[in-house]
Structure formats: structure tokens, C-alpha cells
Design a protein around this motif. Structure first.
Motif, PDB file in Angstrom:
ATOM      1  N   LYS A  57       1.143  10.727  49.039  1.00  0.00           N
ATOM      2  CA  LYS A  57       1.287  11.568  47.845  1.00  0.00           C
ATOM      3  C   LYS A  57       0.317  11.063  46.782  1.00  0.00           C
ATOM      4  N   VAL A  58      -0.641  11.905  46.433  1.00  0.00           N
ATOM      5  CA  VAL A  58      -1.691  11.494  45.484  1.00  0.00           C
ATOM      6  C   VAL A  58      -1.634  12.395  44.257  1.00  0.00           C
ATOM      7  N   VAL A  59      -1.506  11.770  43.083  1.00  0.00           N
ATOM      8  CA  VAL A  59      -1.591  12.566  41.852  1.00  0.00           C
ATOM      9  C   VAL A  59      -2.932  12.293  41.178  1.00  0.00           C
ATOM     10  N   ILE A  60      -3.581  13.376  40.760  1.00  0.00           N
ATOM     11  CA  ILE A  60      -4.843  13.281  40.011  1.00  0.00           C
ATOM     12  C   ILE A  60      -4.493  13.621  38.569  1.00  0.00           C
ATOM     13  N   VAL A  61      -4.779  12.676  37.657  1.00  0.00           N
ATOM     14  CA  VAL A  61      -4.292  12.798  36.276  1.00  0.00           C
ATOM     15  C   VAL A  61      -5.453  12.978  35.306  1.00  0.00           C
ATOM     16  N   GLY A  62      -5.355  13.964  34.428  1.00  0.00           N
ATOM     17  CA  GLY A  62      -6.325  14.050  33.338  1.00  0.00           C
ATOM     18  C   GLY A  62      -6.989  15.397  33.219  1.00  0.00           C
ATOM     19  N   ASP A  63      -8.309  15.340  33.017  1.00  0.00           N
ATOM     20  CA  ASP A  63      -9.097  16.542  32.735  1.00  0.00           C
ATOM     21  C   ASP A  63      -9.493  17.216  34.056  1.00  0.00           C
ATOM     22  N   ILE A  64      -8.538  17.941  34.626  1.00  0.00           N
ATOM     23  CA  ILE A  64      -8.767  18.579  35.922  1.00  0.00           C
ATOM     24  C   ILE A  64      -9.811  19.696  35.780  1.00  0.00           C
ATOM     25  N   MET A  65      -9.742  20.392  34.659  1.00  0.00           N
ATOM     26  CA  MET A  65     -10.592  21.565  34.427  1.00  0.00           C
ATOM     27  C   MET A  65     -12.096  21.262  34.524  1.00  0.00           C
ATOM     28  N   THR A 125       3.157  18.571  34.395  1.00  0.00           N
ATOM     29  CA  THR A 125       2.593  18.160  33.101  1.00  0.00           C
ATOM     30  C   THR A 125       3.267  16.899  32.544  1.00  0.00           C
ATOM     31  N   ASP A 126       4.320  16.432  33.204  1.00  0.00           N
ATOM     32  CA  ASP A 126       5.028  15.226  32.744  1.00  0.00           C
ATOM     33  C   ASP A 126       4.507  14.031  33.551  1.00  0.00           C
ATOM     34  N   LEU A 127       3.771  13.137  32.891  1.00  0.00           N
ATOM     35  CA  LEU A 127       3.146  12.004  33.602  1.00  0.00           C
ATOM     36  C   LEU A 127       4.190  11.108  34.253  1.00  0.00           C
ATOM     37  N   GLN A 128       5.322  10.878  33.579  1.00  0.00           N
ATOM     38  CA  GLN A 128       6.326   9.977  34.161  1.00  0.00           C
ATOM     39  C   GLN A 128       6.854  10.535  35.490  1.00  0.00           C
ATOM     40  N   LYS A 129       7.114  11.844  35.527  1.00  0.00           N
ATOM     41  CA  LYS A 129       7.601  12.461  36.775  1.00  0.00           C
ATOM     42  C   LYS A 129       6.531  12.371  37.857  1.00  0.00           C
ATOM     43  N   ALA A 130       5.280  12.578  37.463  1.00  0.00           N
ATOM     44  CA  ALA A 130       4.174  12.508  38.430  1.00  0.00           C
ATOM     45  C   ALA A 130       4.075  11.103  39.020  1.00  0.00           C
ATOM     46  N   LEU A 131       4.218  10.101  38.174  1.00  0.00           N
ATOM     47  CA  LEU A 131       4.112   8.710  38.649  1.00  0.00           C
ATOM     48  C   LEU A 131       5.280   8.369  39.574  1.00  0.00           C
ATOM     49  N   GLU A 132       6.456   8.871  39.241  1.00  0.00           N
ATOM     50  CA  GLU A 132       7.627   8.604  40.103  1.00  0.00           C
ATOM     51  C   GLU A 132       7.457   9.261  41.480  1.00  0.00           C
ATOM     52  N   TRP A 133       6.722  10.360  41.533  1.00  0.00           N
ATOM     53  CA  TRP A 133       6.528  11.109  42.794  1.00  0.00           C
ATOM     54  C   TRP A 133       5.481  10.455  43.714  1.00  0.00           C
ATOM     55  N   CYS A 134       4.462   9.822  43.123  1.00  0.00           N
ATOM     56  CA  CYS A 134       3.240   9.525  43.895  1.00  0.00           C
ATOM     57  C   CYS A 134       3.236   8.160  44.586  1.00  0.00           C
ATOM     58  N   ASP A 135       2.327   8.044  45.574  1.00  0.00           N
ATOM     59  CA  ASP A 135       1.950   6.736  46.142  1.00  0.00           C
ATOM     60  C   ASP A 135       0.661   6.233  45.488  1.00  0.00           C
ATOM     61  N   VAL A 136      -0.157   7.187  45.048  1.00  0.00           N
ATOM     62  CA  VAL A 136      -1.489   6.871  44.503  1.00  0.00           C
ATOM     63  C   VAL A 136      -1.699   7.708  43.241  1.00  0.00           C
ATOM     64  N   ALA A 137      -2.176   7.059  42.164  1.00  0.00           N
ATOM     65  CA  ALA A 137      -2.539   7.803  40.947  1.00  0.00           C
ATOM     66  C   ALA A 137      -4.035   7.635  40.707  1.00  0.00           C
TER      67      ALA A 137
END
Ligand code: CP
Length: 309
Positions: free
Chosen positions: A157-165, A206-218
Motif C-alpha cells: 500500500k503506497v500513498v503519494i502525498v502532496g502536489d499530485i496535480m 485528504t486526511d494525512l493521518q488516515k493515509a499514513l495509518e493505511w499505508c506501508d510506504v509514504a
């Protein structure tokens, strides 16, 4: 053998191509960690690094990869060339190719520049980043870095955080990770997440804390201020408060995650120094992986015979 003649984007690669590049990079990672780091694989091949946009990691990493493979290397910086006198991209490249150059590594601010060139000049083209479009070798080295640390990419599970656009790293990473079977989430201010991104098969959060709880990699991205003609959030200070990765957030998780960043880092904005330099960060491993992955890409593309698609 790769299914493509050029490396224009992850979009054009099959999952077999990506697997082949990552397997080949394993061999080159061994090579660059030996006392004698040079192999003769690209002897008599000449490569030009054509950079129309600033770069530290990608330019040096390609140059080192080429030299480790014994290629002859030319470096071109647009700012000190005849481009400033009005010469076109095609004329510039054709003049360079007249000097018997075999491969072109191109970084350009315009999306599609590498593709445009590949249809008009007789050389193998490698996209080293085209505007906000793609950065294929960054995505390949990111996947390789995850595989090195976690054993595989599929199922992670990989979350990509930030300026995706505005991020070419985001698009190439999404395409690459999905082709390798990872689950991908994007997280950031709603204004910096493209409206139809879920059509790429990614989860939006859009909630970083939830994203971090979900992921293996940020994988944390820089705000691409140079590609923004308007403000997408009130201030960098507020961005850091809501979407910045800090030690408090990392410590609040009841697990270890891998923390990645393609660089350059804006310390204190998208990531704090203690996290960027902390034990869960693999930012400098990514840089090492970059040389091995770029060696693999150059080696595999150079191996294709003329006349193949
Ligand atoms: N990650 C990356 O592309 O960095 P540079 O812009 O320094 O090449």
C-alpha cells in the motif's frame, strides 16, 4: 528484450518491461558496489544528456550510469547553448546527432517533448522528465527501492502525498505501481488533486493521518511552485501544518512505514528534517537505486537492434 525503442513514459511499458528493468538493475546494483565499478557494456556508444530544465539527481545519476557502462558522454545545458539564440529543439538535437550520437536523455519543461522528439529524430530517446507529465526513471527507481526494502511491490500500500496535480513523479509512480500490482492512494489538498484521478485506479484521501495509518510506504512530494501560476493553498506554513510529514505524525503510528521523497526536499514544508533524515527514510537509498536503474534502462535500450519498433 524491452517492448519499446524509447523510454518516453511508464504508460508505454508493459509490466514485463518493468520487471525486466528491475531485475537488470539488481545486477547493476552489485556492479556499482564493487571496488571496480565500471563494465564495458556500452563501449563505443555515445550518449548526450540534454537538459533544458534544472536538475541535480537525474542529470548526475544518468551521467554516472553512462560512465559506469563505459559510454562516451556529452552534457548539454540549454542555458549556455545556442538555444538562447533561437535554435529549435529539433535543430539542436539533429546537430548533436550529426556528431554520431546514439542516445539522447532529455529533460524539458514541456509535457510531450520527449515523445515529439522521438517521432522526428533518428535516435533512442529517454525521457528524464517532461514538465508535469512523466518522469519514468524516477518511478522505476522508486519501485526498485520499495522492492529492495520490502521484497516486492505487488500488494503493498503506497500513498503519494502532496502536489499530485503538478507532479510528473506522481503520474509515473501511479502508473508504475499499478502495473506492478500495488495499491495506490493519493493524499493532499483537494485543490492539488486532479478531479478524475480515481479513473487511474487510485484511492483519494485528504486526511494525512488516515493515509499514513493505511499505508506501508509514504512517498512525499515537493510543492511544485515553479509550475503554479496561482496559489492552491493559503500559505506554505499552513500546508506544512496540515499535509507536512513530521515526527509527531510518524510516532503516532503503531507500525513502521517506509518514507520516500524524490528530491529536491523543501525541509520544513512537506517533510521535517528529523523525518527526512530518520531511520524510516530511504531517501538516499533511492538515489543509489537511481544509478542502477538508469544503467539498466540504458543497457536494455542500447541492446535493441535498429529496425525494431
Ligand atoms: N528527483 C529529481 O528529478 O530530481 P532533480 O530535479 O534534481 O533531477
Amino acid at each position: 528484450m524491452l517492448s519499446v525503442k524509447h523510454l518516453l513514459g511508464i504508460k508505454y511499458l508493459t509490466s514485463n518491461d518493468i520487471d525486466l528493468i528491475l531485475q537488470t538493475a539488481e545486477t547493476f546494483l552489485d556492479v556499482i558496489n564493487r571496488p571496480i565499478k565500471r563494465v564495458p557494456s556500452l563501449r563505443d556508444i555515445t550518449i548526450v544528456n540534454l537538459f533544458f530544465e534544472n536538475s541535480t539527481r537525474t542529470r548526475l545519476s544518468f551521467e554516472l550510469a553512462e560512465k559506469r557502462l563505459s559510454a562516451d558522454v556529452l552534457n548539454f545545458a540549454a542555458s549556455s547553448s545556442s538555444v538562447s539564440k533561437g535554435e529549435t529543439l529539433i535543430d539542436t538535437v539533429n546537430n548533436i546527432l550529426a556528431m554520431k550520437v546514439d542516445m539522447v536523455v532529455l529533460r524539458h519543461p514541456q509535457p510531450g517533448a520527449a515523445h515529439f522528439l522521438s517521432e522526428r529524430v533518428n535516435s533512442k530517446i529517454i525521457n528524464a522528465g517532461d514538465g508535469a507529465h512523466e518522469h519514468p526513471t524516477q518511478a522505476l527507481l522508486d519501485a526498485f527501492s520499495i522492492k529492495r526494502k520490502l521484497g516486492s511491490v505487488g500488494g503493498k500500500k503506497v500513498v503519494i502525498v502532496g502536489d499530485i496535480m503538478h507532479s510528473r513523479v506522481a503520474l509515473s509512480n501511479i502508473l508504475c505501481l499499478k502495473k506492478l500490482g500495488a495499491q495506490v492512494m493519493v493524499c493532499g489538498p483537494p485543490t492539488l488533486i486532479p478531479k478524475h484521478i480515481s479513473s487511474l485506479g487510485v484511492i483519494v484521501e485528504t486526511d494525512l493521518q488516515k493515509a499514513l495509518e493505511w499505508c506501508d510506504v509514504a512517498n512525499i512530494l515537493r510543492i511544485q511552485l515553479e509550475r503554479q501560476d496561482t496559489r492552491y493553498f493559503p500559505s506554505l506554513r499552513e500546508y506544512a501544518m496540515v499535509w507536512g510529514l513530521n515526527q509527531e505524525r510518524v510516532a503516532s503510528l503503531n507500525k513502521e512505514i517506509l518514507i520516500m521523497h524524490p528530491g529536491p526536499i523543501n525541509r520544513g514544508v512537506e517533510i521535517t528534517s528529523d523525518v527526512a533524515d530518520g531511520k524510516q527514510s530511504i531517501i538516499l537509498d533511492q538515489v543509489e537505486s537511481g544509478v542502477a536503474v538508469r544503467m539498466a534502462v540504458l543497457y536494455l535500450l542500447a541492446g535493441r537492434k535498429e529496425g525494431e519498433n
